[in-house]
Structures are given as structure tokens and as C-alpha cells.
Write a protein that holds these residues in place. Sequence first.
Motif, PDB file in Angstrom:
ATOM      1  N   SER A 256       0.750  -1.178  -0.044  1.00  0.00           N
ATOM      2  CA  SER A 256      -0.008  -0.027  -0.025  1.00  0.00           C
ATOM      3  C   SER A 256       0.836   1.197   0.161  1.00  0.00           C
ATOM      4  N   LEU A 257       0.525   2.177  -0.932  1.00  0.00           N
ATOM      5  CA  LEU A 257       1.421   3.196  -1.061  1.00  0.00           C
ATOM      6  C   LEU A 257       0.707   4.536  -0.750  1.00  0.00           C
ATOM      7  N   GLY A 258       0.621   5.090   0.319  1.00  0.00           N
ATOM      8  CA  GLY A 258       0.052   6.235   0.920  1.00  0.00           C
ATOM      9  C   GLY A 258       0.816   6.984   1.788  1.00  0.00           C
ATOM     10  N   THR A 259       0.482   7.805   2.588  1.00  0.00           N
ATOM     11  CA  THR A 259       1.322   8.595   3.400  1.00  0.00           C
ATOM     12  C   THR A 259       2.354   7.550   4.035  1.00  0.00           C
ATOM     13  N   SER A 260       1.790   6.553   4.726  1.00  0.00           N
ATOM     14  CA  SER A 260       2.646   5.490   5.022  1.00  0.00           C
ATOM     15  C   SER A 260       2.834   4.528   3.749  1.00  0.00           C
ATOM     16  N   GLY A 261       4.043   3.689   3.774  1.00  0.00           N
ATOM     17  CA  GLY A 261       4.239   2.551   2.930  1.00  0.00           C
ATOM     18  C   GLY A 261       3.831   1.249   3.744  1.00  0.00           C
ATOM     19  N   THR A 262       3.082   0.468   3.302  1.00  0.00           N
ATOM     20  CA  THR A 262       2.895  -0.857   4.048  1.00  0.00           C
ATOM     21  C   THR A 262       2.872  -1.943   3.265  1.00  0.00           C
ATOM     22  N   VAL A 263       3.259  -3.059   3.882  1.00  0.00           N
ATOM     23  CA  VAL A 263       3.415  -4.368   3.016  1.00  0.00           C
ATOM     24  C   VAL A 263       2.751  -5.315   4.163  1.00  0.00           C
ATOM     25  N   TYR A 264       1.701  -6.042   3.683  1.00  0.00           N
ATOM     26  CA  TYR A 264       1.158  -7.130   4.573  1.00  0.00           C
ATOM     27  C   TYR A 264       0.569  -8.274   4.069  1.00  0.00           C
ATOM     28  N   ASP A 273       7.808 -11.135  15.644  1.00  0.00           N
ATOM     29  CA  ASP A 273       9.172 -10.957  15.266  1.00  0.00           C
ATOM     30  C   ASP A 273       9.674 -10.091  16.116  1.00  0.00           C
ATOM     31  N   ALA A 274      11.040 -10.554  16.723  1.00  0.00           N
ATOM     32  CA  ALA A 274      11.614  -9.902  17.890  1.00  0.00           C
ATOM     33  C   ALA A 274      12.506  -8.969  16.998  1.00  0.00           C
ATOM     34  N   SER A 275      12.710  -9.036  15.550  1.00  0.00           N
ATOM     35  CA  SER A 275      13.730  -8.262  15.001  1.00  0.00           C
ATOM     36  C   SER A 275      12.914  -6.738  14.866  1.00  0.00           C
ATOM     37  N   GLY A 276      11.594  -6.655  15.026  1.00  0.00           N
ATOM     38  CA  GLY A 276      10.924  -5.387  14.740  1.00  0.00           C
ATOM     39  C   GLY A 276      10.530  -5.118  13.652  1.00  0.00           C
ATOM     40  N   THR A 277      10.956  -5.878  12.666  1.00  0.00           N
ATOM     41  CA  THR A 277      10.548  -5.410  11.175  1.00  0.00           C
ATOM     42  C   THR A 277       9.015  -5.683  11.017  1.00  0.00           C
ATOM     43  N   VAL A 278       8.615  -6.941  11.248  1.00  0.00           N
ATOM     44  CA  VAL A 278       7.206  -7.317  11.077  1.00  0.00           C
ATOM     45  C   VAL A 278       6.392  -7.000  12.243  1.00  0.00           C
ATOM     46  N   CYS A 293       5.955  -1.349   8.169  1.00  0.00           N
ATOM     47  CA  CYS A 293       5.284  -0.084   7.443  1.00  0.00           C
ATOM     48  C   CYS A 293       6.474   1.052   7.565  1.00  0.00           C
ATOM     49  N   THR A 294       6.383   1.860   6.448  1.00  0.00           N
ATOM     50  CA  THR A 294       7.414   2.983   6.509  1.00  0.00           C
ATOM     51  C   THR A 294       6.926   4.358   6.743  1.00  0.00           C
ATOM     52  N   LEU A 295       7.479   5.268   7.181  1.00  0.00           N
ATOM     53  CA  LEU A 295       7.075   6.792   7.487  1.00  0.00           C
ATOM     54  C   LEU A 295       7.040   7.437   6.041  1.00  0.00           C
ATOM     55  N   ASN A 296       8.030   7.161   5.161  1.00  0.00           N
ATOM     56  CA  ASN A 296       8.338   7.839   4.049  1.00  0.00           C
ATOM     57  C   ASN A 296       7.791   7.363   2.617  1.00  0.00           C
ATOM     58  N   CYS A 297       6.503   7.744   2.338  1.00  0.00           N
ATOM     59  CA  CYS A 297       6.025   7.213   1.138  1.00  0.00           C
ATOM     60  C   CYS A 297       5.594   7.936  -0.078  1.00  0.00           C
ATOM     61  N   THR A 298       4.401   8.315  -0.282  1.00  0.00           N
ATOM     62  CA  THR A 298       4.053   9.171  -1.374  1.00  0.00           C
ATOM     63  C   THR A 298       4.419  10.774  -1.061  1.00  0.00           C
ATOM     64  N   LEU A 299       4.243  11.293   0.464  1.00  0.00           N
ATOM     65  CA  LEU A 299       4.449  12.627   0.637  1.00  0.00           C
ATOM     66  C   LEU A 299       5.918  12.714   0.376  1.00  0.00           C
ATOM     67  N   ALA A 300       6.820  11.898   0.745  1.00  0.00           N
ATOM     68  CA  ALA A 300       8.433  12.092   0.769  1.00  0.00           C
ATOM     69  C   ALA A 300       8.354  12.375  -0.842  1.00  0.00           C
ATOM     70  N   VAL A 301       8.123  11.308  -1.782  1.00  0.00           N
ATOM     71  CA  VAL A 301       8.396  11.442  -3.028  1.00  0.00           C
ATOM     72  C   VAL A 301       7.839  12.572  -3.843  1.00  0.00           C
ATOM     73  N   PRO A 325      14.764   8.379   0.976  1.00  0.00           N
ATOM     74  CA  PRO A 325      14.091   9.740   1.394  1.00  0.00           C
ATOM     75  C   PRO A 325      13.292   9.741   2.753  1.00  0.00           C
ATOM     76  N   PHE A 326      14.413   9.480   3.740  1.00  0.00           N
ATOM     77  CA  PHE A 326      13.849   9.284   5.055  1.00  0.00           C
ATOM     78  C   PHE A 326      13.434  11.021   5.825  1.00  0.00           C
ATOM     79  N   LEU A 327      12.738  11.555   4.991  1.00  0.00           N
ATOM     80  CA  LEU A 327      12.514  13.007   5.420  1.00  0.00           C
ATOM     81  C   LEU A 327      11.685  13.192   6.665  1.00  0.00           C
ATOM     82  N   ASP A 328      10.825  12.007   7.146  1.00  0.00           N
ATOM     83  CA  ASP A 328      10.451  12.272   8.678  1.00  0.00           C
ATOM     84  C   ASP A 328      11.068  11.074   9.630  1.00  0.00           C
ATOM     85  N   GLY A 329      12.319  11.017   9.400  1.00  0.00           N
ATOM     86  CA  GLY A 329      12.934   9.730  10.078  1.00  0.00           C
ATOM     87  C   GLY A 329      12.406   8.502   9.541  1.00  0.00           C
ATOM     88  N   GLU A 330      12.748   7.243  10.016  1.00  0.00           N
ATOM     89  CA  GLU A 330      12.048   6.301   9.486  1.00  0.00           C
ATOM     90  C   GLU A 330      11.827   5.021  10.550  1.00  0.00           C
TER      91      GLU A 330
END
Length: 478
Positions: A256-264, A273-278, A293-301, A325-330
Motif C-alpha cells: 500500500s502506497l499512501g502517506t505510509s508505505g505498508t506491506v502485509y 518478530d523480535a527483530s521488529g521489522t514485522v 510500515c515505512t514513514l516515508n512514501c508518497t508524501l516524501a516522493v 528519502p527518510f524525510l520524517d525519520g524512518e
Amino acid sequence: MAQQGSHGPVVLGVDSSTQSTKVLAVDAGTGAVLARGQAPHTVSAGAGRETDPEVWWRALLTALGQLGEYAGLAQAVAVGGQQHGLVVLDAEGAALRPALLWNDVRSAPQAAALVERHGAQWWAERFGSVPGASFTVAKWAWLREHEPETAAAAAAVRLPHDFLTERLSGAAVTDRGDASGTGWWASRTEAYDEALLAEAGLDPALLPAVLGAGEQAGTVRDGLPLRAGAVVGAGTGDNAAAALGLGLTPGRAVLSLGTSGTVYAVSRRRPADASGTVAGFASADGGWLPLACTLNCTLAVDKVAALLGRDREDVEPGGSVAFLPFLDGERTPNLPYASGLLTGLRHDTTAGQVLQGAYDGAVYALLDALDQVLAVDADASGSGSGSEEPLLLIGGGARGAAWLQTVRRLSGRAVQVPEAQELVALGAAVQAASLLTSEDPTAIAHRWATARGPVHPPLPRDEATLTRLAAALPLAGS
Ligand SMILES: Nc1ncnc2c1ncn2[C@@H]1O[C@H](COP(=O)(O)OP(=O)(O)O)[C@@H](O)[C@H]1O
Ligand SMILES: O=C(CO)[C@@H](O)[C@H](O)COP(=O)(O)O
């Protein structure tokens, strides 16, 4: 605006996401969209990310006002909303301060302290997720530290979608899907964790009751531009709503490509997941929803395109840049203090290549997490990871050619783009329809053919770009 007459009962699905509220009036029999409404939100700029919950409520009323006769005809409604966040209310249900949003990274130190105290493994086993700055538990800790008077005055603590469901029905409820993004709902026991709440200094009486899949929140109260007495669903988080709207089954992944990027994907197995990725979210149909989930998706681009003075589709291939493009941190990877990083510039680099680099960097971490997301259910069933299934591409960005080409080029997978554009609102409508007809939500989504859309065949994976991005990543947090 109304489009055609209805044959079945009319239901409403709401998507109250970061940038706007969208509402669909849907024929519960056929899934035809009869009318739609949309109104924008305002999000604070600067150090934090906040929105006054009254902005969401007014946007919902505005969007409902665009449905014409269908608002009053609808027999059921449900709300999908941006996940996490923190809404603190007084005893009358008025916000004590603007809501802290999922993409506000000021709570990163509090998240780190929570993980440090118990260890990542403890969080993953008990809660299904290792909390980052997005999680409500970290935001509550931030509020107690920075605005203790407001925290002490809170008479109710809500998530964004709960706030709206309560305004519609008067019921103080949430659902397991959105509760699983708080950090105080234990996925192992499927209940609020009283010990954690005591440690967090939060009285459980301030929290909404958690409804199970298929449970009703209540009915529409008097005095709203909706039919009083219409059924109100429990609602859920926006990603869980889109999964419901797509009728997602295990082995099928969504990007999903919105303000956030998500994959699920949906899973029969509880993620941990103890690595915290998932993140180990619950789904809205009683299962699980492993998600990155990422913080930088459509708004960052879009911001990079604006800086370059280019249209968002004005990309060019080739060149040697790596752009994170980690404009908001990540959040994925967990680099809340990071900023954007551009490497590999040459005299012959073009603006279009830099813009393409921003797309590549925005998609990179999501695709990197895809196999981990799919592996959660593959482990349970002993079957393959479902990698042959086309990736479903949704969200506002799915309408863009540059986004589609980037995902195809960097994933090496077939990509399906549903014709239906508002999958979150459609998912909320599926939940509302399911309450009316007692039909299984997945069966409704399949009958409505919500995932129907062209399948774009795989392209050879652009390994050179992926390698450049992997090499740049260690520099991003420094
Ligand atoms: N035609 C388009 N092409 C590419 N991107 C688009 C297009 N239309 C909208 N978008 C992007 O979609 C984003 C909004 O997506 P959406 O999923 O509605 O966000 P959210 O759910 O976070 O509020 C905008 O930031 C914009 O960049
Ligand atoms: O935090 C997450 C997922 O964990 C985000 O996906 C939010 O739910 C916001 O979604 P959008 O507004 O970008 O749709």
C-alpha cells in the motif's frame, strides 16, 4: 455524488486516514459504489505530527454530506482509520489536545526505553510486535513525560477510528485489529495486558472495550446526517480494513502506497518478530496481519518532486544515485532520527534520475520485508511463501505509473492493481454489510470482486539499484 440506483441494502464505509476522510456508499448486494465523499485533514508540520480529532469529525460530516440521499438510506456503517496514534478525551468526549499521530517520531526515546526495559523478545512473544515510536504505548509515555497534566486529566484514551465510532454510536469500543497497534493489547492472550497498563500508569477503565470479529459497536445515535438506528460496526485500522476489503487470503501480499508505505498479508499464525521489522497485528476477521510500515512514501516522493520542480511522473532511468528519502525519520528500518540521504551524484546525473531514486528508496525497505511478512503464514501451513501470487498494489500511489514501474522493477514480481481505488473504505463497507447479512466478509469481498484489475507481468529485478541502496543504508542513521 450519486452514480446509480441500488439493488441491495446500502452500506457506508469510511476511511479516516492521515491526509483525508473518504466515504463510500455501497450496494451491499453487488458492491457497486453508489456515491463517494472526501474531505481533507490538516496535519501539523515541524517537530511532531498532530491532528485535532475535531478535524476528523468535521471531515466525516463533510464527506457524508457529499453522499446525497445515500447517507440517510444506509442501513449500516463502519469506520476504518489510521492506526496507532493517541487520542485523549475529557469526560464529555472533547479532545484535551490534538491527537499524536502514527508518524510522530517524538516518542522514539520512550519506545526505545520500553524495549530496553523488557527486551525485544518479551515484546514480540507477548504483544506480537516490538513497539516503535508509532505505537500508542510510546505516545502515552511521551505524553506523561512532556504533558503530565494532560495525561492526568484524561477521562478516555482512544485510537482515531474509535473516536469516530464513538461519535457515531455513543459506544466506547475498539476492535482487535486496531487494538493490536497500541502496544498494550497482548496478542498472546487477546486482551489488554493489565500489568503493562499498570506499569504505563494507565487505568484500564479509560480504554474502550475490544470487540471481536463480527461484533457490532451499536447503532447510529440521533441528530446525525445518517439514519438513526442504523447498524455501526466495530471498525478497524486502515490496513486491516483494506485486507478485509480485498478478501485477502494467506499467501497473497499487499503493498500500500499512501502517506505510509505498508506491506502485509493475512496469516493463520500469530506473528512474533523480535527483530521488529514485522508488526504482529490482528486482522479484522479474527486472524492475523503481519505488516511492515515505512514513514516515508508518497508524501516524501512528492516533496522531492516539488524540490526538483518536476511532475511526479517525470522520472528518468539510469544513473548511479542511491536515495533514502527518510524525510520524517524512518520506522522500517527503525531510524527515527534519520533524515534523507542522497549518494552517488555525478555531473551527468539528471533531475529525473534523482526523482526515480526517491521512488526506489521509498519502496526498497517494503520489498525487503515482503518475504518476512509472507513467511509468517508459510511457517504455519508448511507451504511455500506464496511468492507466485501477484502483489496487490493499492493506496493513492497505486494510481501513478512511476510507482507501478518502480515496484515491478525492484520486486521482480507480477503486480495487480485493483480497479477499486478506495480499498480501506470498501473494507469498512464489507464489515458493515457483513453485520447486516451475517455473511462472511471474505465471501462478500470476493462477490464484490474488489481485487479485480490488470495484472502486470514481472520485470527482471534491478539488482544494481538494490545493491546501491543496501550499501547506502548503513550511512542513513549516522
Ligand atoms: N494519480 C496519482 N499518481 C500518483 N500518486 C498519487 C496519485 N493520486 C494520489 N497520489 C498520492 O496518493 C497519496 C495519498 O494516498 P492515500 O492512500 O489516500 O493516503 P492516506 O491514506 O495516507 O491519507 C498522496 O500523497 C499522493 O502522492
Ligand atoms: O502506522 C501505520 C501502520 O502500522 C500506517 O499505515 C497508518 O495506519 C497510516 O496509514 P495511511 O494514512 O498511510 O493509510
